[in-house]
Scaffold this active site. Structure first.
Site, mmCIF file in Angstrom:
data_model
loop_
_atom_site.group_PDB
_atom_site.id
_atom_site.type_symbol
_atom_site.label_atom_id
_atom_site.label_comp_id
_atom_site.label_asym_id
_atom_site.label_seq_id
_atom_site.Cartn_x
_atom_site.Cartn_y
_atom_site.Cartn_z
ATOM 1 N N GLN A 166 0.688 -1.295 -0.078
ATOM 2 C CA GLN A 166 -0.034 0.051 -0.112
ATOM 3 C C GLN A 166 0.768 1.357 0.133
ATOM 4 O O GLN A 166 0.359 2.414 -0.487
ATOM 5 C CB GLN A 166 -1.013 0.029 1.292
ATOM 6 N N ARG A 178 3.427 0.333 12.799
ATOM 7 C CA ARG A 178 3.269 -1.225 12.369
ATOM 8 C C ARG A 178 3.316 -1.189 10.888
ATOM 9 O O ARG A 178 2.652 -0.356 10.031
ATOM 10 C CB ARG A 178 1.592 -1.336 12.578
ATOM 11 N N HIS A 238 0.756 -9.181 4.531
ATOM 12 C CA HIS A 238 -0.432 -8.241 4.357
ATOM 13 C C HIS A 238 -1.339 -8.645 3.060
ATOM 14 O O HIS A 238 -1.084 -7.710 2.340
ATOM 15 C CB HIS A 238 0.069 -6.790 4.868
ATOM 16 N N ASN A 264 -2.146 -10.736 7.819
ATOM 17 C CA ASN A 264 -3.249 -9.594 8.173
ATOM 18 C C ASN A 264 -4.580 -10.048 7.957
ATOM 19 O O ASN A 264 -4.837 -10.811 6.787
ATOM 20 C CB ASN A 264 -2.799 -8.415 7.451
ATOM 21 N N GLU A 265 -5.647 -9.674 8.895
ATOM 22 C CA GLU A 265 -6.908 -9.828 8.388
ATOM 23 C C GLU A 265 -7.251 -11.259 7.529
ATOM 24 O O GLU A 265 -7.775 -11.189 6.441
ATOM 25 C CB GLU A 265 -7.608 -8.655 7.548
ATOM 26 N N ASN A 281 -8.280 -5.676 13.921
ATOM 27 C CA ASN A 281 -8.709 -4.378 12.940
ATOM 28 C C ASN A 281 -10.116 -4.137 12.930
ATOM 29 O O ASN A 281 -11.139 -5.252 12.608
ATOM 30 C CB ASN A 281 -8.394 -4.588 11.490
ATOM 31 N N TYR A 315 -13.162 -1.009 12.111
ATOM 32 C CA TYR A 315 -13.870 0.236 11.846
ATOM 33 C C TYR A 315 -15.253 0.606 12.049
ATOM 34 O O TYR A 315 -15.538 1.775 12.487
ATOM 35 C CB TYR A 315 -13.593 0.248 10.155
ATOM 36 N N GLU A 344 -5.712 -1.649 13.534
ATOM 37 C CA GLU A 344 -6.260 -0.870 12.367
ATOM 38 C C GLU A 344 -7.341 -0.145 13.088
ATOM 39 O O GLU A 344 -8.388 -0.946 13.525
ATOM 40 C CB GLU A 344 -6.586 -1.555 11.059
#
Ligand SMILES: *[C@@H]1O[C@H](CO)[C@@H](O)[C@H](O)[C@H]1NC(C)=O
Ligand SMILES: *[C@@H]1O[C@H](CO)[C@@H](O)[C@H](O)[C@H]1NC(C)=O
Ligand SMILES: *[C@@H]1O[C@H](CO)[C@@H](O)[C@H](O)[C@H]1NC(C)=O
Ligand SMILES: *[C@@H]1O[C@H](CO)[C@@H](O)[C@H](O)[C@H]1NC(C)=O
Length: 521
Positions: free
Chosen positions: A56, A111, A155, A200-201, A343, A345, A413
């Site tokens: 990213q 991170r 990730h 990740n996730e 994570n 949101y 996150e």
């Protein structure tokens, strides 16, 4: 579609005015004080930081020996309307400047993730010396500024070569390759790095990659998911992939404990995404469906790692499509986690859909027998900003505390989405961070074992779902400027003040804060 030049000039003019205002401390006056939450309310050992991931932000996608990952392939297939992260924020070249910004902000931790195909371009075998040098430089630069590195090994970006060779996560061959890659990272960087996350996730990666196909490697099968999938099986692949992920993760954790723990004293966790699920109605069926959301999203990975097996409801609903752990595998997986990285949101509403279990062709979503619904209260009116009332992070932390024996948690996150180029005056992000950090504090005061919090994200970067349309950054990156200049948003000033323990003055921000209910009940 490129914006009209005039519009862009206007935008840049406004930006400039804001930057000058920022330099003159104008908006900072608005935010002296971090509301009711203070850094000193948290333990000294707690770590506050911000995050990114390799694909990213790094750019330099084809430089210095890096080979493509499945994410490069996915982006280059045109999924994002031509956008990709070939250059992105160019963090590969600008890491020194970035670490300086982090230090100025007072970040205690950063991170980030390692690009597997930069470090070991073919997925296995020889190490790329330039890749090794880059990550050593980054880690050393962070440490020089007193910033703790928290590293994710992968990730969502496994090397494309492994995808081509044996289907990536669909094959058990990846267990050995992932473990060997982790071994290289622990060996090369572990003398300076104590906090590792394998993947990740993993729940989102598995569902997006193998059920609905909206994330790399874009597998799915009709009638489920995107039409653009050319390969896949939504009924079976998500479960096979998750099983292999659990085995690979556990293998890396066991390796760390056997070979490095006694000298490096670090910790290894796994990262999971979680919504805060609320029932659509007060009907028992909907309330029970909330538990299934936890079981299918979190329990899918957390139960094997903590109890040695999948949740009962998954075994019941998925049946023979759910791989079984042998006794030996179950023992290998059970206990192979030092912390859960979370994570989160937004809140989502849950509706029971048990009747769908009658359907003959099933996927993960049908097996879960729930429907996820963004109600008006969950969903931003313009589809960009999350509402900040009723932050639900505390509910999830409370759930994890009760379900998993109060295992340590790092919030990896959490952050507010805005239209990427909207404004540097991101008051909605400040409100969000303030409300959610307050929510974490409440949960900790009720016994939650939270060890750290990382804002997503440090910079506006290439987003998995929105590419460059949306941004979560504390810093705006001007992609039209060859220098990719970083501009601090209001939120970065706010976070700086929070981290430096400044501000007890009453302010507009305080008034906003007072309107935000801190309790998640
Ligand atoms: C901001 O981004 C949106 C979405 O990408 C775009 O439609 C709009 O033209 C951009 N505005 C400016 C001022 O650059
Ligand atoms: C998916 O795999 C199952 C089990 O092997 C098989 O019965 C089913 O036909 C497959 N579906 C597709 C779309 O290939
Ligand atoms: C930032 O936005 C807030 C709320 O929209 C507004 O009250 C404030 O005046 C703005 N500040 C600047 C410097 O533009
Ligand atoms: C606080 O913790 C107790 C004991 O674990 C639990 O029963 C209670 O529901 C929690 N309160 C909130 C608001 O989560």
């Amino acid at each position: 579609m490129p914006p009209a030049k005039q519009l862009r000039d206007l935008f840049m003019a406004i930006l400039l005015v804001f930057v000058i205002a920022a330099a003159a401390n104008l908006p900072v006056m608005v935010l002296s004080g971090a509301g009711n939450v203070r850094r000193s309310d948290f333990p000294d050992t707690f770590v506050f930081g911000a995050g990114s991931s390799a694909y990213q932000v790094e750019g330099a996608a084809f430089e210095d020996g890096r080979m493509p990952s499945i994410w490069d392939t996915f982006a280059h297939a045109g999924i994002y309307g031509g956008a990709n992260a070939d250059v992105s924020c160019d963090a590969y070249h600008k890491y020194k400047e970035d670490v300086k910004l982090m230090a100025d902000m007072g970040l205690e931790g950063y991170r980030f993730s390692i690009s597997w195909s930069r470090l070991i371009p073919n997925g296995r075998g020889s190490i790329n010396p330039k890749g090794l040098q880059y990550y050593n430089n980054l880690i050393n630069e962070l440490l020089r500024h007193g910033i703790q590195p928290h590293i994710t090994l992968c990730h969502s970006d496994i090397p494309q070569t492994l995808q081509d060779e044996y289907g990536g996560w669909m094959s058990r061959k990846i267990i050995d390759d992932f473990t060997a890659y982790a071994d290289v990272c622990f060996k090369e960087f572990g003398d300076r790095v104590s906090y590792w996350t394998t993947l990740n996730e993993v729940n989102v990666f598995t569902i997006g990659g193998y059920d609905n196909g909206i994330t790399p490697p874009n597998h799915c099968s009709p009638p489920f998911g995107l039409k653009s999938c050319s390969i896949g099986n939504s009924s079976t692949e998500p479960y096979i992939v998750a099983h292999n992920i659990l085995l690979a993760h556990s293998s890396a954790v066991r390796l760390y404990r056997r070979k490095y723990k006694s000298t490096q004293h670090g910790f290894v966790g796994l990262n999971l995404f979680a919504y805060r699920p609320l029932p659509c109605t007060i009907e028992t069926a909907d309330i029970n469906a909330v538990q299934r959301v936890y079981d299918f999203y979190v329990g899918w990975f957390a139960n094997p790692l903590i109890f040695g097996d999948y949740p009962d409801v998954m075994k019941r609903n998925v049946g023979s499509r759910l791989p079984e752990f042998t006794r030996e595998e179950s023992m290998q997986v059970k206990g192979a986690i030092d912390f859960i990285a979370l994570n989160h949101y937004q809140t989502i509403h849950v509706k029971d859909s048990s009747s769908s279990l009658e359907s003959k062709i099933r996927d993960y979503t049908i097996d879960g027998a729930f429907e996820l619904i963004y109600t008006e209260e969950d969903s931003p009116p313009d589809q960009f900003e999350y509402p900040v009332t009723q932050p639900g992070l505390g509910d999830i932390l409370e759930y994890l505390k009760q379900a998993y024996g109060n295992i340590p948690i790092y919030i990896h996150e959490n952050g507010q989405m805005t239209r990427r180029n909207a404004t540097l005056n991101d008051t909605r992000r400040v409100e969000y961070l303030q409300a959610y950090i307050g929510n974490v504090l409440d949960a900790m005061r009720n016994g939650s074992n939270v060890k750290g919090y990382f804002v997503w994200s440090f910079l506006d970067c290439f987003e998995l779902l929105g590419a460059y349309d949306s941004g979560f950054g504390l810093y705006y990156v001007d992609l039209d400027d060859k220098e990719l200049t970083r501009y601090p948003k209001l939120s970065s000033h706010w976070y700086t003040n929070f981290l430096k323990g400044k501000g007890s003055k009453h302010s507009e921000i305080l008034q906003i804060e007072n309107k935000v209910p801190r309790s998640s009940q």
